[in-house]
Design an enzyme around this catalytic site. Structure first.
Site: not given
Ligand code: COA
Length: 274
Positions: A128, A148
């Protein structure tokens, strides 16, 4: 180059780093362990950084990127905004939605161009911010998504509005309704970024683009940004009025007189920003 890495207290890492060099400010989202997720402190810090940059005449262009190897930003901080959601609709809108909408609107309407340098994941709020920015470059490693829907919610930082205006309703809805990831080349095809560049050349490419703008009159730059961005959200007649108003404001300026004189005298103009 001035590049502080910690907040003034020296205790906690600064969530948005600032480095200024040659009229170009580089802001770096700095929560790499959390894929630069946008918690409230990061959004507030970004707003404060933009407030300071707006009134700093030495800064002409802003580059916004993310720290670390993996992400520009993985979007709103899900853990934090889950707490707001648990407190009910009023708290969720006040603390989460308004904050996110405010920062994307600020970037969209900022009087100095913001170039987003998408260095990796740009999911949710990271996408965004890219949609809202007037200019964006993507690393060939960048990966985008509107995830989302996978959380059972619509986007909240302008993501239901700007991508549809930018790319068209059907292209936007296919991404919004599925959460499907898309590549830098697909983002280019959608008009979400200006160019895709090899990863290691992302910041140099952003600096090159910034440098081409930084040498122009900042008054003319601000006038063009305002006329184009405001005009997109108006009918053509009002947009043309915005254009003529922006021009009229520049008529008494030093910069316009200088630009015209330099052309007559076959020399490079020296713009003063007044
Ligand atoms: N909010 C809070 N924490 C987040 C985050 C988010 N949007 N995206 C990543 N993190 C954190 C994870 O919790 C993790 O922290 P931790 O090790 O303390 O648990 C760290 O960042 C690394 O992310 P991780 O999920 O372990 O990496 P991954 O390679 O397995 O997956 C993504 C990457 C992007 C697929 C996954 O992090 C994800 O789905 N994030 C959310 C994306 C999302 O929905 N964004 C829109 C929010 S409205």
């Amino acid at each position: 180059m001035h590049a502080p890495t910690h907040s003034t207290s020296g205790l906690s890492p600064d969530p948005v780093l600032l480095a200024v060099d040659g009229g170009i400010a580089t802001l770096t989202l700095n929560r790499p362990d959390k894929l630069n997720a946008l918690d409230y402190a990061t959004i507030d810090r970004l707003m404060a950084r933009l407030d300071a940059i707006e009134v700093d005449d030495a800064i002409r262009v802003v580059i916004l990127t993310g720290a670390g190897e993996r992400a520009f930003s993985a979007g709103g901080d899900i853990r934090e905004f889950s707490g707001s959601v648990a407190r009910g609709a009023n708290a969720a809108v006040r603390d989460f939605v308004r904050r996110g909408q405010a920062v994307t609107a600020r970037i969209e309407a900022f009087p100095k161009p913001v170039i987003v340098a998408v260095n990796g994941l740009a999911f949710g709020g990271g996408c965004e911010i890219t949609e809202a920015a007037p200019l964006a470059l993507a690393s060939d490693r960048a990966l985008f998504a509107k995830p989302e829907i996978l959380l059972g919610m619509p986007p909240t930082f302008g993501g239901t509005q700007r991508l549809a205006r930018l790319a068209g309703r059907k292209k936007a809805l296919a991404l919004l309704l599925t959460g499907t990831r898309f590549t830098a080349d697909q983002a280019l095809a959608l008009g979400l970024v200006n160019a895709v560049v090899p990863h290691d050349t992302l910041i140099p490419a952003a600096r090159e683009l910034a440098g081409l703008i930084a040498r122009q009159s900042p008054l003319a730059v601000a006038a063009i940004l305002a006329a184009v961005t405001r005009g997109l959200n108006m009918g053509i007649a009002e947009g043309l009025l915005a254009e003529s108003e922006q021009f009229a404001r520049l008529v008494p300026s030093h910069d316009l007189a200088e630009g015209l004189a330099a052309w007559r005298e076959r020399r490079e103009p020296v713009f003063a920003g007044r």
